[in-house]
Design a protein around this motif. Sequence first.
Motif, mmCIF file in Angstrom:
data_model
loop_
_atom_site.group_PDB
_atom_site.id
_atom_site.type_symbol
_atom_site.label_atom_id
_atom_site.label_comp_id
_atom_site.label_asym_id
_atom_site.label_seq_id
_atom_site.Cartn_x
_atom_site.Cartn_y
_atom_site.Cartn_z
ATOM 1 N N THR A 120 0.843 -1.187 0.000
ATOM 2 C CA THR A 120 0.000 0.000 0.000
ATOM 3 C C THR A 120 0.886 1.249 0.000
ATOM 4 N N GLY A 121 0.761 2.034 -1.055
ATOM 5 C CA GLY A 121 1.622 3.188 -1.265
ATOM 6 C C GLY A 121 1.673 4.172 -0.116
ATOM 7 N N ASN A 122 0.527 4.467 0.495
ATOM 8 C CA ASN A 122 0.539 5.491 1.543
ATOM 9 C C ASN A 122 1.061 4.980 2.886
ATOM 10 N N CYS A 123 1.506 3.740 2.927
ATOM 11 C CA CYS A 123 2.097 3.190 4.156
ATOM 12 C C CYS A 123 3.609 3.040 4.054
ATOM 13 N N ARG A 124 4.152 3.171 2.875
ATOM 14 C CA ARG A 124 5.566 2.844 2.649
ATOM 15 C C ARG A 124 6.538 3.715 3.433
ATOM 16 N N GLN A 125 6.307 5.021 3.473
ATOM 17 C CA GLN A 125 7.219 5.895 4.212
ATOM 18 C C GLN A 125 7.184 5.592 5.704
ATOM 19 N N ASN A 150 10.415 4.069 7.920
ATOM 20 C CA ASN A 150 10.948 4.834 9.046
ATOM 21 C C ASN A 150 10.729 4.157 10.394
ATOM 22 N N GLU A 151 10.076 3.013 10.393
ATOM 23 C CA GLU A 151 9.876 2.259 11.640
ATOM 24 C C GLU A 151 11.234 1.768 12.148
ATOM 25 N N CYS A 152 11.466 1.948 13.410
ATOM 26 C CA CYS A 152 12.735 1.564 14.031
ATOM 27 C C CYS A 152 13.065 0.086 13.760
ATOM 28 N N ASN A 153 14.238 -0.149 13.231
ATOM 29 C CA ASN A 153 14.781 -1.493 12.965
ATOM 30 C C ASN A 153 14.099 -2.260 11.841
ATOM 31 N N LEU A 154 13.069 -1.705 11.210
ATOM 32 C CA LEU A 154 12.387 -2.459 10.149
ATOM 33 C C LEU A 154 13.333 -2.751 8.987
ATOM 34 N N LEU A 155 13.945 -1.730 8.440
ATOM 35 C CA LEU A 155 14.805 -1.956 7.274
ATOM 36 C C LEU A 155 16.000 -2.845 7.602
ATOM 37 N N LYS A 174 11.538 -4.276 -2.125
ATOM 38 C CA LYS A 174 11.128 -3.778 -3.448
ATOM 39 C C LYS A 174 9.932 -2.841 -3.308
ATOM 40 N N ASN A 175 8.937 -3.252 -2.538
ATOM 41 C CA ASN A 175 7.759 -2.402 -2.343
ATOM 42 C C ASN A 175 8.141 -1.062 -1.722
ATOM 43 N N LEU A 176 8.995 -1.100 -0.722
ATOM 44 C CA LEU A 176 9.410 0.134 -0.061
ATOM 45 C C LEU A 176 10.207 1.030 -1.011
ATOM 46 N N SER A 177 10.965 0.418 -1.915
ATOM 47 C CA SER A 177 11.760 1.209 -2.869
ATOM 48 C C SER A 177 10.890 1.927 -3.893
ATOM 49 N N ASP A 178 9.649 1.509 -4.037
ATOM 50 C CA ASP A 178 8.742 2.151 -4.998
ATOM 51 C C ASP A 178 8.365 3.576 -4.594
ATOM 52 N N ASP A 179 8.622 3.941 -3.344
ATOM 53 C CA ASP A 179 8.358 5.305 -2.890
ATOM 54 C C ASP A 179 9.669 6.086 -2.934
ATOM 55 N N PRO A 180 9.745 7.132 -3.759
ATOM 56 C CA PRO A 180 11.006 7.860 -3.898
ATOM 57 C C PRO A 180 11.503 8.479 -2.590
ATOM 58 N N PHE A 181 10.613 8.743 -1.667
ATOM 59 C CA PHE A 181 11.019 9.339 -0.397
ATOM 60 C C PHE A 181 11.769 8.341 0.497
ATOM 61 N N ASN A 182 11.743 7.060 0.133
ATOM 62 C CA ASN A 182 12.466 6.054 0.909
ATOM 63 C C ASN A 182 13.896 5.838 0.409
ATOM 64 N N LEU A 183 14.266 6.522 -0.660
ATOM 65 C CA LEU A 183 15.601 6.351 -1.241
ATOM 66 C C LEU A 183 16.699 6.587 -0.204
ATOM 67 N N VAL A 184 16.672 7.709 0.463
ATOM 68 C CA VAL A 184 17.723 8.049 1.422
ATOM 69 C C VAL A 184 17.698 7.075 2.599
ATOM 70 N N THR A 185 16.517 6.779 3.105
ATOM 71 C CA THR A 185 16.395 5.864 4.239
ATOM 72 C C THR A 185 16.976 4.499 3.899
ATOM 73 N N MET A 186 16.655 4.008 2.720
ATOM 74 C CA MET A 186 17.130 2.676 2.330
ATOM 75 C C MET A 186 18.638 2.673 2.071
ATOM 76 N N THR A 187 19.127 3.683 1.382
ATOM 77 C CA THR A 187 20.560 3.697 1.078
ATOM 78 C C THR A 187 21.401 3.995 2.315
ATOM 79 N N ASN A 188 20.815 4.606 3.314
ATOM 80 C CA ASN A 188 21.534 4.859 4.563
ATOM 81 C C ASN A 188 21.437 3.708 5.561
ATOM 82 N N THR A 189 20.621 2.719 5.272
ATOM 83 C CA THR A 189 20.508 1.559 6.159
ATOM 84 C C THR A 189 21.715 0.657 5.940
ATOM 85 N N PRO A 190 22.522 0.452 6.974
ATOM 86 C CA PRO A 190 23.724 -0.379 6.810
ATOM 87 C C PRO A 190 23.394 -1.765 6.241
#
Length: 161
Positions: free
Chosen positions: A60-65, A69-74, A98-114
């Motif tokens: 669901t698109g409106n849940c991805r961000q 951003n949920e602690c420890n999820l990524l 993959k689903n989370l990457s579909d939201d452009p606002f998750n780019l920084v969060t995902m790439t910053n996740t070790p």
Amino acid sequence: TPANIICIAILTNLTRLPENAYHLTYKCPDLVNTMVEHIESDENECAKCALYSLQNLSCTGNCRQELANECNLLSSVTKAAFRHDFPEQQISALHTLKNLSDDPFNLVTMTNTPGCTATLLAIANDSTRGGVAQYVACDTLATLSHWLLTLSSTRKTVASK
């Protein structure tokens, strides 16, 4: 415990309906955290159901961000994506990424996740396993690359004006 497995399985079934995703993500604040905690459960069935739940919610698109951003999820999903010994968990974790990457606002969060990008690259380059895991990892990397290119193009356009 068997009761714990049944509870997680019931919650997983609730996430299967897209109409429930927003409510479960935003109005039941402990639900997502509970699923994140169960990803690394010693009970494989709990871990699998927790990952299925997060995969369902991330559709669901409106849940991805909120999810990203949920602690420890990524970080937990990333670890599960690298677990070759449990293919169902690995595939579900990869689909969640993959689903989370579909939201452009998750780019920084995902790439910053070790380990997130490194895990995707490792799976994408693992031709010995191939199959769905490799495909989804490549697809996720392509999506993240698309958002990087779009961001870069936008900045170049703004800078030239």
